[in-house]
Each structure stands twice: as structure tokens, then as C-alpha cells.
Design an enzyme around this catalytic site. Structure first.
Site, PDB file in Angstrom:
ATOM      1  N   TYR A 124       0.761   9.841   4.988  1.00  0.00           N
ATOM      2  CA  TYR A 124      -0.144   8.486   4.997  1.00  0.00           C
ATOM      3  C   TYR A 124      -1.364   8.568   6.026  1.00  0.00           C
ATOM      4  O   TYR A 124      -2.463   8.554   5.585  1.00  0.00           O
ATOM      5  CB  TYR A 124       0.780   7.153   5.513  1.00  0.00           C
ATOM      6  N   LYS A 153      -5.440   8.828   5.123  1.00  0.00           N
ATOM      7  CA  LYS A 153      -6.002   7.768   5.614  1.00  0.00           C
ATOM      8  C   LYS A 153      -7.298   8.597   6.482  1.00  0.00           C
ATOM      9  O   LYS A 153      -8.657   8.210   6.278  1.00  0.00           O
ATOM     10  CB  LYS A 153      -5.468   6.652   6.631  1.00  0.00           C
ATOM     11  N   THR A 173      -7.210   3.435  10.440  1.00  0.00           N
ATOM     12  CA  THR A 173      -5.968   3.124  11.229  1.00  0.00           C
ATOM     13  C   THR A 173      -5.982   4.031  12.395  1.00  0.00           C
ATOM     14  O   THR A 173      -6.392   5.133  12.547  1.00  0.00           O
ATOM     15  CB  THR A 173      -4.751   3.441  10.361  1.00  0.00           C
ATOM     16  N   ASP A 174      -5.428   3.571  13.596  1.00  0.00           N
ATOM     17  CA  ASP A 174      -5.427   4.383  14.825  1.00  0.00           C
ATOM     18  C   ASP A 174      -4.657   5.515  14.479  1.00  0.00           C
ATOM     19  O   ASP A 174      -4.469   6.569  15.214  1.00  0.00           O
ATOM     20  CB  ASP A 174      -4.710   3.510  15.604  1.00  0.00           C
ATOM     21  N   GLU A 175      -3.703   5.676  13.529  1.00  0.00           N
ATOM     22  CA  GLU A 175      -3.002   6.715  13.198  1.00  0.00           C
ATOM     23  C   GLU A 175      -3.474   8.052  12.706  1.00  0.00           C
ATOM     24  O   GLU A 175      -2.921   9.067  13.030  1.00  0.00           O
ATOM     25  CB  GLU A 175      -1.643   6.332  12.097  1.00  0.00           C
TER      26      GLU A 175
HETATM   27  P1  NAD Z   1      -0.399  -3.596   2.149  1.00  0.00           P
HETATM   28  O1  NAD Z   1       0.233  -2.488   1.712  1.00  0.00           O
HETATM   29  O2  NAD Z   1       0.044  -4.829   2.447  1.00  0.00           O
HETATM   30  O3  NAD Z   1      -1.614  -3.732   1.027  1.00  0.00           O
HETATM   31  C1  NAD Z   1      -2.598  -3.059   0.182  1.00  0.00           C
HETATM   32  C2  NAD Z   1      -3.169  -3.551  -0.858  1.00  0.00           C
HETATM   33  O4  NAD Z   1      -3.798  -2.522  -1.579  1.00  0.00           O
HETATM   34  C3  NAD Z   1      -2.029  -4.090  -1.795  1.00  0.00           C
HETATM   35  O5  NAD Z   1      -2.414  -5.436  -2.228  1.00  0.00           O
HETATM   36  C4  NAD Z   1      -2.183  -3.385  -3.123  1.00  0.00           C
HETATM   37  O6  NAD Z   1      -1.591  -3.738  -4.342  1.00  0.00           O
HETATM   38  C5  NAD Z   1      -3.640  -2.854  -2.932  1.00  0.00           C
HETATM   39  N1  NAD Z   1      -3.943  -1.386  -3.644  1.00  0.00           N
HETATM   40  C6  NAD Z   1      -2.949  -0.331  -3.415  1.00  0.00           C
HETATM   41  N2  NAD Z   1      -3.551   0.637  -4.151  1.00  0.00           N
HETATM   42  C7  NAD Z   1      -4.833   0.366  -4.648  1.00  0.00           C
HETATM   43  C8  NAD Z   1      -5.502   0.784  -5.655  1.00  0.00           C
HETATM   44  N3  NAD Z   1      -5.570   2.247  -6.044  1.00  0.00           N
HETATM   45  N4  NAD Z   1      -6.563   0.131  -6.139  1.00  0.00           N
HETATM   46  C9  NAD Z   1      -6.673  -1.426  -5.646  1.00  0.00           C
HETATM   47  N5  NAD Z   1      -5.789  -2.072  -4.811  1.00  0.00           N
HETATM   48  C10 NAD Z   1      -4.563  -1.102  -4.285  1.00  0.00           C
HETATM   49  O7  NAD Z   1      -1.284  -2.894   3.423  1.00  0.00           O
HETATM   50  P2  NAD Z   1      -2.102  -3.557   4.612  1.00  0.00           P
HETATM   51  O8  NAD Z   1      -0.620  -3.407   5.821  1.00  0.00           O
HETATM   52  O9  NAD Z   1      -2.603  -4.916   4.567  1.00  0.00           O
HETATM   53  O10 NAD Z   1      -3.045  -2.507   5.136  1.00  0.00           O
HETATM   54  C11 NAD Z   1      -4.430  -2.852   4.655  1.00  0.00           C
HETATM   55  C12 NAD Z   1      -5.259  -1.743   5.139  1.00  0.00           C
HETATM   56  O11 NAD Z   1      -5.307  -1.634   6.561  1.00  0.00           O
HETATM   57  C13 NAD Z   1      -4.869  -0.539   4.788  1.00  0.00           C
HETATM   58  O12 NAD Z   1      -6.224   0.335   4.442  1.00  0.00           O
HETATM   59  C14 NAD Z   1      -3.961   0.306   5.993  1.00  0.00           C
HETATM   60  O13 NAD Z   1      -4.168   1.676   5.936  1.00  0.00           O
HETATM   61  C15 NAD Z   1      -4.936  -0.461   6.906  1.00  0.00           C
HETATM   62  N6  NAD Z   1      -4.255  -0.469   8.272  1.00  0.00           N
HETATM   63  C16 NAD Z   1      -2.978  -1.393   8.328  1.00  0.00           C
HETATM   64  C17 NAD Z   1      -2.532  -1.387   9.524  1.00  0.00           C
HETATM   65  C18 NAD Z   1      -1.049  -2.345   9.550  1.00  0.00           C
HETATM   66  O14 NAD Z   1      -0.510  -2.308  10.511  1.00  0.00           O
HETATM   67  N7  NAD Z   1      -0.599  -3.042   8.334  1.00  0.00           N
HETATM   68  C19 NAD Z   1      -3.256  -1.101  10.568  1.00  0.00           C
HETATM   69  C20 NAD Z   1      -4.182  -0.486  10.676  1.00  0.00           C
HETATM   70  C21 NAD Z   1      -4.898  -0.455   9.469  1.00  0.00           C
HETATM   71  O1  DAU Z   2      -0.659   2.073  13.725  1.00  0.00           O
HETATM   72  C1  DAU Z   2      -1.138   1.457  12.668  1.00  0.00           C
HETATM   73  C2  DAU Z   2      -0.163   1.703  11.469  1.00  0.00           C
HETATM   74  O2  DAU Z   2       0.855   0.659  11.593  1.00  0.00           O
HETATM   75  C3  DAU Z   2      -1.015   1.324   9.995  1.00  0.00           C
HETATM   76  O3  DAU Z   2      -1.868   2.138   9.757  1.00  0.00           O
HETATM   77  C4  DAU Z   2       0.384   1.485   8.806  1.00  0.00           C
HETATM   78  O4  DAU Z   2      -0.298   1.103   7.698  1.00  0.00           O
HETATM   79  C5  DAU Z   2       1.456   0.545   9.281  1.00  0.00           C
HETATM   80  O5  DAU Z   2       2.470   0.626   8.303  1.00  0.00           O
HETATM   81  C6  DAU Z   2       1.965   0.694  10.716  1.00  0.00           C
HETATM   82  O6  DAU Z   2       2.631   2.067  10.780  1.00  0.00           O
HETATM   83  P1  DAU Z   2       4.023   2.305  11.474  1.00  0.00           P
HETATM   84  O7  DAU Z   2       4.646   3.464  10.660  1.00  0.00           O
HETATM   85  O8  DAU Z   2       3.617   2.506  12.962  1.00  0.00           O
HETATM   86  O9  DAU Z   2       4.536   0.959  11.142  1.00  0.00           O
HETATM   87  P2  DAU Z   2       6.252   0.510  10.623  1.00  0.00           P
HETATM   88  O10 DAU Z   2       6.283  -0.949  10.662  1.00  0.00           O
HETATM   89  O11 DAU Z   2       6.449   1.125   9.783  1.00  0.00           O
HETATM   90  O12 DAU Z   2       7.191   1.264  11.980  1.00  0.00           O
HETATM   91  C7  DAU Z   2       6.751   0.663  13.376  1.00  0.00           C
HETATM   92  C8  DAU Z   2       7.753   1.492  14.197  1.00  0.00           C
HETATM   93  O13 DAU Z   2       9.096   1.036  13.871  1.00  0.00           O
HETATM   94  C9  DAU Z   2       7.685   3.194  13.892  1.00  0.00           C
HETATM   95  O14 DAU Z   2       7.776   4.002  15.383  1.00  0.00           O
HETATM   96  C10 DAU Z   2       9.041   3.150  13.050  1.00  0.00           C
HETATM   97  C11 DAU Z   2       9.858   2.283  13.517  1.00  0.00           C
HETATM   98  N1  DAU Z   2      10.861   1.768  12.453  1.00  0.00           N
HETATM   99  C12 DAU Z   2      10.382   1.060  11.650  1.00  0.00           C
HETATM  100  C13 DAU Z   2      11.017   0.696  10.427  1.00  0.00           C
HETATM  101  C14 DAU Z   2      10.391   0.146   9.079  1.00  0.00           C
HETATM  102  C15 DAU Z   2      12.109   1.534  12.810  1.00  0.00           C
HETATM  103  O15 DAU Z   2      12.723   2.146  13.807  1.00  0.00           O
HETATM  104  N2  DAU Z   2      13.108   0.962  11.860  1.00  0.00           N
HETATM  105  C16 DAU Z   2      12.317   0.605  10.633  1.00  0.00           C
HETATM  106  O16 DAU Z   2      13.439   0.189   9.752  1.00  0.00           O
END
Ligand code: NAD
Ligand code: DAU
Length: 348
Positions: free
Chosen positions: A155, A159, A131-133
Site C-alpha cells: 500500500y 502511494k 500519506t505519512d506512510e
Molecule cells: P477509503 O478506502 O475509505 O475510500 C477510498 C474511496 O476511493 C472509496 O470510496 C473507493 O470506492 C474509491 N476508489 C477506490 N478505487 C477507485 C478508483 N480506481 N477510482 C475511483 N474511486 C476509487 O479511504 P480513506 O481512508 O478515505 O482514504 C482516502 C485517501 O486518503 C487515500 O488516498 C488514502 O491513501 C489517504 N489517506 C488515508 C488516511 C487514513 O487514515 N484513512 C490517512 C492519510 C491518507
Molecule cells: O498513517 C496513515 C495511514 O493510516 C493511511 O495511509 C492508511 O490508509 C490507513 O489505513 C492507516 O494505516 P494503518 O495501517 O496504520 O491503519 P490500521 O487502522 O489498519 O492499523 C493501525 C494500527 O493498528 C497498525 O499498527 C496495525 C494495528 N492493528 C490494526 C488492525 C486493523 C491491530 O493491531 N489490529 C487490527 O485488527
């Protein structure tokens, strides 16, 4: 183009993993997809129903954890896996503040287990989705792949730990790893705890949406199918051992996103509720991705932001059964009460 490969998609019952399965099955008609997923609170078989119906002969689901060496090795051997793409993770910052332990188990130790299995069974390539985080926050300019790794939350530090395991495995043992780092995804099947689906699901029901702090934090938004095409491009074209940023120049503040959602759903501004910041000092101010390395290899995003956001909001309006089942679940109710209770009070 590679012929007849089998991809193990770990975490394929989650948001991005399931969309990646759709992408692969549609774009590589001779590929098989095998999913391993622990079905945590974030993984749902309802997310895979369409895939199981449409691609029955080319798709297989296995329940289990990536930390379980026996399960991982058994699948790789039985399915003759060529590639592993690892999405499995605990993925929500807010939950990591409450309960960081499970993040280390999955996002660090789980990655190590996969790496060992990939090495042992000579899997051709493993793409680890980071992730970019991991870069932390940036006031001006954009993260390149050379930016320092400075994560700020449980988190993002987990990562970072996972992707550094991948780096070390490559350097120490020659394991064929690649890493991707993308910004905030949005699109269908995103668990309704993340900003966009959380707000959309609440706004549909005329509930207030909580903005953390000023709402001026910037996220670099990417439509999920662009992330998937970027991952697939890295799988097939990336150089082993490299990391690749994936982004589509989608920077917006949280307030800007919220106003767009209100407009698309035709809801009043009075539904915005500014609350204190539950993330406190760990709330990153700004993410910004420079994806020129990947674009230089020939990848480009295909979706225009406003159109993709409109399509996403429409999906949540049209697929209320999917998210209402989740929102009604005891885990979801407990999380929302525990995390937002003191901020939202009677607006919960
Ligand atoms: P998500 O939480 O929607 O899905 C995660 C999945 O992993 C779920 O199906 C869960 O059951 C499974 N899982 C969790 N622990 C497990 C384990 N120990 N073994 C097997 N399966 C397991 O997450 P997402 O938003 O789809 O993110 C997917 C990946 O992309 C993650 O690695 C996250 O860090 C990365 N990512 C997410 C975002 C975003 O904006 N959502 C952005 C950049 C990177
Ligand atoms: O940047 C990539 C990441 O983006 C991924 O690695 C993570 O898995 C994904 O969850 C996401 O992380 P963020 O923490 O940025 O996403 P989130 O949707 O939780 O929050 C986005 C922004 O919105 C953050 O600045 C917090 C704010 N927020 C979020 C929620 C849920 C609010 O202000 N109110 C809220 O209720």
C-alpha cells in the site's frame, strides 16, 4: 477567498473524501462538488445520503474509475472543473498484503490518468492526498517534508508511486500539483476494517479485538475534520509543487488507543486478544508527523483528541445501520475470515 469554484472530489464516497465533501459544502457556500467514485468495497452511496439530501443543487455523483481517461476527461469538461482533490485509492495495508495488484492500478496508474487530464484541460489545481506512510517508520523525532521516502508495504509503496508521478508531472510539464501527507485518521464513516471502527464495531457486540504483536506500535492520530481543513487550506494557500504534512500531535500506541475504546464503551480488558503479527516485518513501528510547514502558513487543527475520539465512538454507537450493512456484506465477511481466520479461530 476563491469565488464559485467547482471541485472534483475523486474517491468521495469513501471515508475522508465524503467528509471533505461535507467540509467544502458547508464552508464554501458558493462552491459545487462533483464526486467520481468507483464504489469499490470501500465506497458506499449510503455514505453520501446526507449530502445528497442537504446539498442537492450543489452536488453531483458520477460512478467510475480514475483510471478511465474518457470518464475523467468527460467530467472535467462537462462540469467545468476548477480543482481536483484526489482521495481515490485502495487504502488498507492488510488488503495490500493479500492482493497488491489493485493498489498499483488505482494508487499509481489512476493518479497518472488524473494528472494527464488536469494538464490537458488546464485545471487550476490538483491536490493529491498521500500519506505519512510513504516515509516508512521512524524510531525517534518526526517526519518532515524532507524526510526520505522509504515505504514498507505494498500500500505505502503504491502511494509513494502515485505522489512521485505528481512530482514528476509538475517538474516535467508544469502541472499545478500539491501533495498532502497525513497520519491515521479517525471519525464518522470510516470503513470498519481500520483499527478504530473495526474494534468499536466488534466491542459493541462483545467480540474480541485482535492486537497485532506487542501493540506498542505508535500511530499519529488525526480527527478527520482536521485533515479535511488541512487539505482545504493547502488547496487554497499551498505553493504549487510542494508537499505538506498534516498532523495534530496525536501519537499513541495501539494498546493506548484500545484501552481508551474499552473505557468509552464500558467493556472489559478480557476482550483484548494478542495475536501474532499478520504484517510481519512490514509492520511499521512508529509514525510521527512534524506539521510545522503547514502551521507556519496559518493552518491549525481545531479538535481536541479525547473529545474527538468520544464523539467518534458515539457516532458508531448511534449509526449502527451504516456499519452493520457493511459488516454483513459478503466482501467484508470474506476478508475478515481470510485475514483473521487463523488468528482468531473460534473468536472470529
Ligand atoms: P477509503 O478506502 O475509505 O475510500 C477510498 C474511496 O476511493 C472509496 O470510496 C473507493 O470506492 C474509491 N476508489 C477506490 N478505487 C477507485 C478508483 N480506481 N477510482 C475511483 N474511486 C476509487 O479511504 P480513506 O481512508 O478515505 O482514504 C482516502 C485517501 O486518503 C487515500 O488516498 C488514502 O491513501 C489517504 N489517506 C488515508 C488516511 C487514513 O487514515 N484513512 C490517512 C492519510 C491518507
Ligand atoms: O498513517 C496513515 C495511514 O493510516 C493511511 O495511509 C492508511 O490508509 C490507513 O489505513 C492507516 O494505516 P494503518 O495501517 O496504520 O491503519 P490500521 O487502522 O489498519 O492499523 C493501525 C494500527 O493498528 C497498525 O499498527 C496495525 C494495528 N492493528 C490494526 C488492525 C486493523 C491491530 O493491531 N489490529 C487490527 O485488527
Amino acid at each position: 477567498m476563491s469565488k464559485g469554484k467547482t471541485i472534483l472530489v475523486t474517491g468521495g464516497a469513501g471515508f475522508i473524501g465524503s467528509n471533505y465533501c461535507r467540509y467544502v459544502l458547508e464552508n464554501h457556500p458558493d462552491y459545487r462538488v462533483v464526486v467520481l467514485d468507483a464504489l469499490t468495497y470501500a465506497g458506499n452511496l449510503s455514505t453520501l445520503v446526507d449530502i445528497q439530501q442537504k446539498y442537492a443543487g450543489r452536488f453531483q455523483f458520477y460512478p467510475g474509475k480514475i483510471q478511465d481517461e474518457t470518464v475523467v476527461c468527460g467530467i472535467i469538461r462537462a462540469e467545468k472543473v476548477n480543482y481536483v482533490v484526489n482521495f481515490a485509492a485502495e487504502s488498507h495495508n492488510d488488503r495490500s498484503i493479500l492482493d497488491p495488484g489493485s493498489f498499483i492500478q488505482t494508487d499509481v496508474y489512476g493518479v497518472f490518468t488524473l494528472l494527464d487530464a488536469v494538464k490537458r484541460f488546464d485545471v487550476e489545481r490538483l491536490v493529491h492526498i498521500s500519506t505519512d506512510e510513504v516515509y516508512g517508520t521512524i524510531d525517534s523525532g518526526s517526519f518532515t517534508e524532507q524526510s526520505p521516502i522509504e515505504p514498507n508495504t505494498p500500500y505505502s509503496s503504491s502511494k509513494a508511486g502515485g505522489e512521485l508521478q505528481a512530482r514528476a508531472h509538475r517538474i516535467t510539464y508544469g502541472t499545478p500539483t500539491l501533495v498532502t501527507r497525513c497520519g491515521n485518521n479517525f471519525g464518522p464513516f470510516q470503513y470498519p476494517e481500520k483499527l478504530i471502527p473495526f474494534f468499536v464495531s466488534r466491542l459493541i457486540d462483545d467480540k474480541k479485538v485482535p492486537i497485532y504483536g506487542s501493540g506498542q506500535q505508535v500511530r499519529d492520530w488525526v480527527f478527520v475534520m482536521d485533515h479535511c481543513s488541512g487539505i482545504d487550506f493547502v488547496l487554497h494557500n499551498g505553493a504549487l509543487g510542494e508537499a505538506y504534512n498534516i498532523g495534530s500531535d496525536g501519537e499513541l500506541t495501539n494498546m493506548e488507543i484500545t484501552h481508551r475504546l474499552l473505557k468509552l464503551l464500558d467493556k472489559p480488558e478480557s476482550l483484548i486478544k494478542h495475536i501474532g503479527d499478520p504484517r510481519g516485518g512490514a509492520h511499521d513501528k512508529r509514525y510521527s508527523i512534524d506539521a510545522s510547514r503547514l502551521k507556519g502558513l496559518g493552518w491549525k487543527p481545531a479538535y481536541e483528541f479525547e473529545e474527538a475520539l468520544e464523539r467518534t465512538v458515539k457516532w458508531y454507537v448511534d449509526n449502527q445501520g451504516w456499519w452493520r450493512d457493511i459488516v454483513a456484506s459478503p466482501d467484508y465477511q470474506a476478508f475478515v475470515a481470510r485475514f483473521y481466520g487463523k488468528y482468531l479461530g473460534e473468536d472470529l
